[in-house]
Write a protein that holds these residues in place. Sequence first.
Motif, PDB file in Angstrom:
ATOM      1  N   SER A 165       0.827  -1.215   0.000  1.00 31.14           N
ATOM      2  CA  SER A 165       0.000   0.000   0.000  1.00 31.14           C
ATOM      3  C   SER A 165       0.856   1.258   0.000  1.00 31.14           C
ATOM      4  CB  SER A 165      -0.922   0.000   1.225  1.00 31.14           C
ATOM      5  OG  SER A 165      -0.157  -0.044   2.424  1.00 31.14           O
ATOM      6  N   GLN A 218       5.410   0.977  -4.310  1.00 30.46           N
ATOM      7  CA  GLN A 218       4.741   0.651  -5.569  1.00 30.46           C
ATOM      8  C   GLN A 218       5.556   1.166  -6.756  1.00 30.46           C
ATOM      9  OE1 GLN A 218       0.785   2.303  -5.214  1.00 30.46           O
ATOM     10  NE2 GLN A 218      -0.026   0.459  -4.226  1.00 30.46           N
ATOM     11  N   ALA A 271      -3.064  -3.073  -3.592  1.00 31.02           N
ATOM     12  CA  ALA A 271      -2.902  -2.334  -2.342  1.00 31.02           C
ATOM     13  C   ALA A 271      -3.050  -3.228  -1.118  1.00 31.02           C
ATOM     14  CB  ALA A 271      -3.902  -1.191  -2.273  1.00 31.02           C
ATOM     15  N   GLY A 272      -3.755  -4.367  -1.269  1.00 29.94           N
ATOM     16  CA  GLY A 272      -3.959  -5.256  -0.131  1.00 29.94           C
ATOM     17  C   GLY A 272      -4.051  -6.699  -0.567  1.00 29.94           C
TER      18      GLY A 272
END
Length: 365
Positions: A49, A54, A68-69
């Motif tokens: 996240s 990223q 993100a998860g």
Amino acid sequence: MTGTPLGTSGTPGSPLRVGLIGYGLAGSVFHAPLIAATEGLALDTVVTSNPERQQQARAEFPDVRLAAGPDELFDRAGELDLIVVASPNKTHVPLATAALEAGLPVVVDKPVAGTAAEARELAALAEERGLLLSVFQNRRWDNDFLTLRKLLAEGELGDVWRFESRFERWRPKPKGGWRESGDPAEIGGLLYDLGSHVVDQALVLFGPAAAVYAESDIRRPGAETDDDTFIAITHTNGVRSHLYVSATTAQLGPRFRALGSAAGYVKYGLDPQEAALREGHRPGPGWGVEPESLWGRVGSGESPVTGGGRPEPTLPGDYPAYYAAVAKALLEGTPNPVTALEAAAALDVLEAARRSAREKVTVTL
């Protein structure tokens, strides 16, 4: 893993698609580069996240998908073939459980769990589902460890009486973060961090533990959890392992000292693979090779520092062999390179060491 070899979720002959949870130190330095370098595996998705991480993942692996998860991975479990859990220690058990329940094989960074009981529960779940559950004990493929295993297999040292292993650093100021948190839920501290490595290596080399004694201290101002720990293992075969993990060692000792009835082996310095990965190098020709000046020595009756013994060529370190073995296990049904039950045996020792240090007793296993 039980049952028949697992195929890919994609077209026949295509690489196994890997979802990597976590892109901190473990994910970005160790797992992602090794996965990408392994024939038969493809890094499909990175879960983080953190926007900076990223960006880092996208820069290093332009074709990788980002999530993100972890739920985003499990929601499309049918598109993946392997989940790698490289997130903070406290998340290992819940994430590995979720992956197995989603029908996916799992690699979990060490320690696989906070307790041996949790590790055995995970192993039982994997067995029930017929899925691979492997633990990333990469230091079984350190150059010094491979070299010592060779010497033992060839009988060069005779009967080993005592094994000393040191994973020492000089970090007089705490760095902070969950690894140095005093919250028990975080499973921080050197006992479970570096201790997971040295205990696993000792058990692989010399077999099960019969008794454990430990001393564990918090030395540095502001530190919250153990940063200077000693573990003594009496193995069932009579070998004694003396293991040191420390962030407070101003003068570093030998990484290994194995003493036997015929000779001893002494080796200084850390395997070069972690440093190479941190510097952005990737596995290829010459990987894991160290210069002759760093070779250990085998001999008797004199210190290696004063020229005693003969130089012993250090075998190349081979972290890529771990994921190659995972890929082969999934595709061909060959043995799991590091099982959760092996990790549970190491956790038995770590739990005993924590109790020994706290209660000032020797713990019988």
